[in-house]
Structure formats: structure tokens, C-alpha cells
Design a protein around this motif. Structure first.
Motif, mmCIF file in Angstrom:
data_model
loop_
_atom_site.group_PDB
_atom_site.id
_atom_site.type_symbol
_atom_site.label_atom_id
_atom_site.label_comp_id
_atom_site.label_asym_id
_atom_site.label_seq_id
_atom_site.Cartn_x
_atom_site.Cartn_y
_atom_site.Cartn_z
ATOM 1 N N LYS A 102 47.009 38.163 43.629
ATOM 2 C CA LYS A 102 47.333 38.297 42.204
ATOM 3 C C LYS A 102 46.749 37.145 41.401
ATOM 4 O O LYS A 102 46.188 37.344 40.313
ATOM 5 N N GLU A 103 46.860 35.941 41.934
ATOM 6 C CA GLU A 103 46.311 34.762 41.255
ATOM 7 C C GLU A 103 44.788 34.859 41.153
ATOM 8 O O GLU A 103 44.192 34.473 40.139
ATOM 9 N N LEU A 104 44.149 35.383 42.198
ATOM 10 C CA LEU A 104 42.696 35.529 42.190
ATOM 11 C C LEU A 104 42.253 36.469 41.073
ATOM 12 O O LEU A 104 41.240 36.225 40.405
ATOM 13 N N LEU A 105 43.010 37.547 40.859
ATOM 14 C CA LEU A 105 42.682 38.471 39.765
ATOM 15 C C LEU A 105 42.788 37.767 38.413
ATOM 16 O O LEU A 105 41.976 38.027 37.511
ATOM 17 N N SER A 106 43.768 36.890 38.280
ATOM 18 C CA SER A 106 43.906 36.127 37.032
ATOM 19 C C SER A 106 42.677 35.265 36.787
ATOM 20 O O SER A 106 42.218 35.117 35.644
ATOM 21 N N GLN A 107 42.132 34.710 37.877
ATOM 22 C CA GLN A 107 40.900 33.915 37.752
ATOM 23 C C GLN A 107 39.722 34.801 37.342
ATOM 24 O O GLN A 107 38.940 34.436 36.465
ATOM 25 N N ALA A 108 39.630 35.980 37.965
ATOM 26 C CA ALA A 108 38.530 36.892 37.652
ATOM 27 C C ALA A 108 38.599 37.365 36.205
ATOM 28 O O ALA A 108 37.565 37.589 35.565
ATOM 29 N N ALA A 109 39.807 37.503 35.691
ATOM 30 C CA ALA A 109 39.984 37.971 34.311
ATOM 31 C C ALA A 109 39.464 36.959 33.291
ATOM 32 O O ALA A 109 39.247 37.320 32.120
ATOM 33 N N GLN A 110 39.256 35.712 33.723
ATOM 34 C CA GLN A 110 38.773 34.670 32.814
ATOM 35 C C GLN A 110 37.240 34.601 32.741
ATOM 36 O O GLN A 110 36.698 33.834 31.937
ATOM 37 N N ILE A 111 36.557 35.394 33.556
ATOM 38 C CA ILE A 111 35.088 35.390 33.528
ATOM 39 C C ILE A 111 34.615 35.872 32.156
ATOM 40 O O ILE A 111 35.121 36.865 31.617
ATOM 41 N N GLU A 112 33.645 35.186 31.598
ATOM 42 C CA GLU A 112 33.121 35.568 30.288
ATOM 43 C C GLU A 112 32.370 36.897 30.380
ATOM 44 O O GLU A 112 31.501 37.067 31.237
ATOM 45 N N VAL A 113 32.720 37.827 29.515
ATOM 46 C CA VAL A 113 32.093 39.156 29.519
ATOM 47 C C VAL A 113 30.817 39.097 28.679
ATOM 48 O O VAL A 113 30.861 38.809 27.479
ATOM 49 N N LYS A 114 29.687 39.391 29.336
ATOM 50 C CA LYS A 114 28.393 39.304 28.658
ATOM 51 C C LYS A 114 27.614 40.614 28.664
ATOM 52 O O LYS A 114 26.586 40.719 28.002
ATOM 53 N N SER A 115 28.076 41.604 29.432
ATOM 54 C CA SER A 115 27.304 42.845 29.578
ATOM 55 C C SER A 115 28.247 44.027 29.743
ATOM 56 O O SER A 115 29.455 43.861 29.929
ATOM 57 N N LYS A 116 27.675 45.226 29.715
ATOM 58 C CA LYS A 116 28.461 46.435 29.943
ATOM 59 C C LYS A 116 29.008 46.458 31.372
ATOM 60 O O LYS A 116 30.119 46.934 31.609
ATOM 61 N N ALA A 117 28.225 45.941 32.304
ATOM 62 C CA ALA A 117 28.697 45.857 33.690
ATOM 63 C C ALA A 117 29.900 44.925 33.790
ATOM 64 O O ALA A 117 30.862 45.209 34.516
ATOM 65 N N ASP A 118 29.858 43.828 33.050
ATOM 66 C CA ASP A 118 30.997 42.909 33.036
ATOM 67 C C ASP A 118 32.235 43.598 32.470
ATOM 68 O O ASP A 118 33.353 43.398 32.960
ATOM 69 N N LYS A 119 32.049 44.425 31.435
ATOM 70 C CA LYS A 119 33.182 45.153 30.840
ATOM 71 C C LYS A 119 33.816 46.083 31.864
ATOM 72 O O LYS A 119 35.039 46.201 31.941
ATOM 73 N N PHE A 120 32.956 46.752 32.651
ATOM 74 C CA PHE A 120 33.481 47.646 33.681
ATOM 75 C C PHE A 120 34.243 46.863 34.737
ATOM 76 O O PHE A 120 35.341 47.254 35.155
ATOM 77 N N ASN A 121 33.686 45.741 35.155
ATOM 78 C CA ASN A 121 34.363 44.935 36.168
ATOM 79 C C ASN A 121 35.679 44.367 35.647
ATOM 80 O O ASN A 121 36.664 44.293 36.397
ATOM 81 N N LEU A 122 35.733 43.990 34.377
ATOM 82 C CA LEU A 122 36.988 43.506 33.800
ATOM 83 C C LEU A 122 38.022 44.635 33.759
ATOM 84 O O LEU A 122 39.210 44.410 34.009
ATOM 85 N N ALA A 123 37.559 45.860 33.473
ATOM 86 C CA ALA A 123 38.454 47.018 33.508
ATOM 87 C C ALA A 123 39.046 47.189 34.903
ATOM 88 O O ALA A 123 40.240 47.489 35.048
ATOM 89 N N LYS A 124 38.221 46.987 35.937
ATOM 90 C CA LYS A 124 38.713 47.071 37.315
ATOM 91 C C LYS A 124 39.734 45.971 37.605
ATOM 92 O O LYS A 124 40.742 46.211 38.282
ATOM 93 N N VAL A 125 39.491 44.773 37.089
ATOM 94 C CA VAL A 125 40.459 43.691 37.253
ATOM 95 C C VAL A 125 41.797 44.098 36.657
ATOM 96 O O VAL A 125 42.855 43.956 37.295
ATOM 97 N N HIS A 126 41.763 44.634 35.438
ATOM 98 C CA HIS A 126 43.005 45.061 34.778
ATOM 99 C C HIS A 126 43.670 46.200 35.548
ATOM 100 O O HIS A 126 44.905 46.261 35.634
ATOM 101 N N PHE A 127 42.854 47.082 36.129
ATOM 102 C CA PHE A 127 43.414 48.168 36.948
ATOM 103 C C PHE A 127 44.167 47.584 38.140
ATOM 104 O O PHE A 127 45.319 47.957 38.404
#
Length: 209
Positions: A42-67
Motif C-alpha cells: 500500500k505504501e509503495l502505491l502511495s509512492q507511485a502516485a507521486q510520480i509526475e505525469v508527463k504523458s498519456k501513458a503516465d495517465k494510464f499508469n496513474l489510473a492503474k495506481v488508483h485502481f
């Protein structure tokens, strides 16, 4: 090879080298979950959620983090935007959200879109379609999806698919085929005590026919 701690160490090194690579976080997340270290996952996901979103691929990966965080209301519009941007895998995660909501008909629709548009033969998605149909009481319709999934499955996904296949034959009242399937399953997974108990149940139903 079962050397989980070494695997974690390598993922940590990979993340240190590329702190914005979502895939490394996801891989470490899966491993931590497999190890039962849910708080760290769970803590690791919190870290991943802090990655700066720079692309459409990043947006998709952030959506997966939230999922994975269980933030379905937040993930849903992000996933919808992602499949509009060509990320077909988003269909699968939307299907999972509908499964979580127990809207199995809609979940099945998105799983099937994932197969059709992604031209993919992932055994997990066939199992999810079959599971949706089982929940809807459509047992005969579930069988072809289970058979297709079994055809593509590796050892990890095979076990779940075979168990669901046994459930379907039981629900259909076809205890002869259920017994044959469960005997085959036990020969492949001899340490599954639940399956041995299930065999006793199936035999009792055959004897009462």
C-alpha cells in the motif's frame, strides 16, 4: 525461484535507477502482495502516485495506481480517458471495477471488449468472463470461456480456471463430468485438501441420483 527477498532488492535497485518507471513499482507491488506484506504494498502505491505525469501513458499508469488503491471512483474516468487514448488494457480494469460493483453484465461487456479490441488471449480475462456468467447463473455460457482460458493458461492461472470449470459442471447437475474433472484436478494438484473434500461431495451427489 522463490527467492523473494532478492527479487525485492533488485526491484529497489531498478526503482532507484528509474524513479519514474511505473512498471517497476507494479512489479514490486505484486511481489509484496504475494509475500503477504500488504502494508508495504500500500505504501509503495502511495509512492507511485507521486510520480509526475508527463504523458498519456503516465495517465494510464496513474489510473492503474488508483485502481490498485481501491479508488474506483477516481480511477474510472481516468481509465475511460485512457482507452479513448488507445490503451486497450483499460477495458480490463473497468471490467474489474464493475465486477467489484457486482454489475456482472457490464463487467462481461468490458472484458469482451478487451479481448476483441486488444486481440489478446489472456487466460485471466477468460476466467473473469466465466466468473461473471457464473454469478449471473449462465453456466452453459461460461464453459466455452473456461475452455478457451484453459487452452492459453500457464500453471498459475490454470488452477483457478479448472476450479471454476468444476463449479460449472456441479451447477449444471452434471456430477459425472464434475467427478472426472475433479479427479484430473487432484492428480495435477494433489495437495489441495479443498478439492479432496469437494470430491467426496460430488460422489455423494452421484450416489443420491
Amino acid at each position: 525461484t522463490g527467492e523473494h527477498d532478492k527479487g525485492l532488492n533488485d526491484y529497489d535497485k531498478a526503482i532507484a535507477l528509474e524513479t519514474n518507471n511505473y512498471e517497476y513499482y507494479f512489479r514490486k507491488y505484486y511481489l509484496l502482495r504475494d509475500m503477504g506484506r500488504d502494508a508495504e504494498a500500500k505504501e509503495l502505491l502511495s509512492q507511485a502516485a507521486q510520480i509526475e505525469v508527463k504523458s498519456k501513458a503516465d495517465k494510464f499508469n496513474l489510473a492503474k495506481v488508483h485502481f490498485y488503491q481501491g479508488l474506483f471512483d477516481q480511477a474510472f474516468p481516468e481509465l475511460s480517458e485512457s482507452f479513448a487514448n488507445g490503451f486497450i488494457d483499460a477495458y480490463f480494469y473497468i471490467g474489474e471495477i464493475y465486477t467489484n460493483k457486482k454489475d456482472y453484465s457490464t463487467a462481461k461487456y468490458y472484458y469482451e471488449k478487451y479481448i476483441e479490441e486488444g486481440d489478446t488471449n489472456t487466460p485471466e480475462v477468460y476466467n473473469q468472463i466465466a466468473s461473471s456468467l457464473i454469478k449471473m447463473g449462465e453456466y452453459e455460457q461460461a464453459l466455452p470461456y473456461l475452455e478457451a482460458g484453459i487452452g492459453y493458461a500457464d500453471n498459475d492461472s490454470m488452477k483457478v480456471l479448472l476450479k471454476n470449470e468444476i463449479i460449472v459442471y456441479e451447477k449444471l447437475g452434471d456430477f459425472e463430468d464434475a467427478l472426472a474433472k475433479i479427479e484430473s484436478y487432484i492428480s495435477a494438484y494433489p495437495n489441495d485438501d479443498d478439492a479432496r473434500r469437494e470430491k467426496i461431495f460430488v460422489i455423494s451427489r452421484l450416489n443420491n441420483q
